[in-house]
Design an enzyme around this catalytic site. Sequence first.
Site, PDB file in Angstrom:
ATOM      1  CG  HIS A 469      58.488  -1.390   9.721  1.00  8.89           C
ATOM      2  ND1 HIS A 469      59.353  -2.408   9.396  1.00  8.89           N
ATOM      3  CD2 HIS A 469      59.174  -0.587  10.565  1.00  8.89           C
ATOM      4  CE1 HIS A 469      60.490  -2.236  10.041  1.00  8.89           C
ATOM      5  NE2 HIS A 469      60.416  -1.143  10.746  1.00  8.89           N
ATOM      6  CE1 TYR A 585      63.900  -2.766  19.103  1.00 10.39           C
ATOM      7  CE2 TYR A 585      65.037  -1.484  17.431  1.00 10.39           C
ATOM      8  CZ  TYR A 585      64.287  -2.581  17.787  1.00 10.39           C
ATOM      9  OH  TYR A 585      63.902  -3.496  16.829  1.00 10.39           O
ATOM     10  CB  THR A 598      65.418  -6.420  13.415  1.00 12.49           C
ATOM     11  OG1 THR A 598      64.131  -6.576  14.020  1.00 12.49           O
ATOM     12  CG2 THR A 598      65.296  -5.751  12.057  1.00 12.49           C
TER      13      THR A 598
END
Length: 790
Positions: A469, A585, A598
């Site tokens: 990630h 979230y 993000t």
Amino acid sequence: MAEAHQAVAFQFTITPEGIDLQLSYQALNQIYLSGVRSWKKRVSRMRNSLIKGVFPASPSSWLFVAIGILATMYMQSDPSMGLISKIQHESFGYLTGQTMLSALVFSTLLWLSLILALRFCLKLLLSYHHWMFEQHGRVSNTTKVWVSLVRLFSSRKPLLYSYQTSLPHLPVPAISDTLSRYLESVRPLLTDPEFKRMTNLAGQFESNLGNRLQRYLKLKALWATNYVSDWWEEYIYLRSRGPIMVNSNYYGMDFLYVTPTPVQAARAGNTITALLLYRRKVNREELKPSRVPGTVIPLCAAQCERMFNTTRTPGTETDVLQHWQDSEFVAVYNKGRFFRLWVYRAGRLLSPREIEYQIQRILDDPSPPLPGEERLGALTAGDRVPWAQIRKQYFSSGVNKRSLDAIERAAFFVTLDDEEQGMKGDDPAGNLDRYAKSLLHGKCYDRWFDKSFSIVIYKNGKSGLNAEHSWADAPTVAHLWEYTLATDAFQLGYTEDGHCKGEVERSLPHPQRLSWEIPSEVQAQASSSLAVAQALADDVDCHVFPFREFGKGRIKKCRISPDAFIQISLQLAYFRDRGGFCLTYEASMTRLFREGRTETVRSCSNESCAFIRALEGREVLSTKRLFRKASEKHQNLYRMAMTGAGIDRHLFCLYVVSKYLGVESAFLKEVLSEPWRLSTSQTPVQQMELFDLKNHPDFISLGGGFGPVADDGYGVSYIIVGEDMINFHVSSKHSCKETDSHRFGAQISRALQDIMTLLSADAKTTSSSSSSSSSSSSSSSSSSKDKKLL
């Protein structure tokens, strides 16, 4: 032996008659062709650097400027107002053709100035975001002019990175605005005394420490390209010392109903070829820049740079992302053995059939794993500090370093799994869940979790992906995976017997088996890391289900954004599952800005909570109005997050500054310790033109998912496929007795249908003409938010 001989370019021996020189012309030819390929790539990079360096102008525009200047001089006019004469006097003296040279120098300087002016204008245009908040059909004159100008600047065909230097920098919100939005977001989650206490903490923070931290943050924003991204990458990802498997890495699935071929080696051949074709497009910048759906507004492409030839290397305090310019091989794992598979020969990319041939050689290789080799990958699945220490001590030299380099420098990692996965057999729902768990963690040692991404090819031809990630967010990986699936199925294709198309050069050298010398200390640590990873994997409860009752087509007919509809449904499902609300979230992209990643959309709002309470209290008259209000609020929250007016990244950076200054903030500490018990994200479908769902309706993507963020919470990923289906991925932990992924999945399905029933009843009272107009408005206004993830 012939293969070994071809690897030697020349041999010589000294004899009484002199030196006997023997050349292998085939090997020399391969070296020559490899060099040609390397130089072609260098020339291509230089050409692309020139093209994107002058964007939005073109290199040929210099010629028009030069001709224009020379033409005006020929007409006895001086467009430079004396500058040409000054350049001539200062630089060229009495050289022949001094006037011409001076004019060309002036033309070049004028041309560069015009490019800078155009680039500045484009950056100003891309900094305008008011268009996102306007309703369809009520566009202001300012926005109309803005749209025309952006289209004018985008008239040339841009390269992948052409817009990078013209994208605006992420703005730092006013601290008062962030605190106000934060307090609004937590209001439905706190009692009156708790909210009063939090309000006082926020007020004290703003009046004292907050403004000091804000000044430092603004200073960073002036200096750095993006004031969030580097800290986000380092402190959220690279400094995490726990396992990245499950906790950070995420997965992507194959087609839901279709497996293009049951032949494992053939599926690997086409998949590897498609990925390398995509890498070629990235290297040549032939990919079109991603844009906000339905517009000409470009998105940042910086995350594509580290997609291939990248690995996350462990450290004792922080990990490091290492990226290599190029790699001509991939790393392959099968039955406990590691291989290096060269995918280029003499500068030529192997055909899919040739890669299949090489993969089949690996599958047929009878050699057993070396001692400790089979579970070596578990080191990447466990805690980071032990892996860093073992790597430094035992993998920094010798044969272990060479083999580890082969894995880390590979274009990507491939696992040839000996299991079968997919929606098959008598238990399709259970098999989908097991398929998700396999992609998320596998056996905890048969993936290399440090690689930027790993491809998994199962025994029955099913495929999937596991991605690290830290280097990029999932929209970048999703774009890659969409291209791979479409190219595999529709462009490369298979023969009738399931094999790759093309011919095979039988003289290909055998895939190189990697060698290891793994002492008992490394084996012991691998076993320890495996135990940690196995406990984490066994605790994950995954549930994947396709929701087929309706999709975005029916939702839009109700004049609602599909994303807002799903997010409010998730709030309703959680309320029914846990009896209350939680901090939620939802990931939003900030790629309208340079190096943007993000931002968080706090989907649990006062408006959504009011709607859910009314629905559960059966207040029929007010429920529909409250739902519309909650939907509009959610869309506005998402737009604000996209345009740099979010909450959480700003507070996170203020917290980092406070740590650098060595000061404590009770407010920031409490904010950043709040758990996200419901973490959600949408997998974007970005290239629908690659999939012909009308003629091939079975080629539907399953999307992907991730592990739960909180120990007592849920992770929910969803993908809106076509007009009539939504696929959901739900995760939680078995160790929490209050959560159950299957139960929550059932609550999601029920919530979606209950809200649709409510809106369908509402739609019957609305005239068809008004409904059609409003549906068009909702579809346009929400198009920009239907594409995001993580």
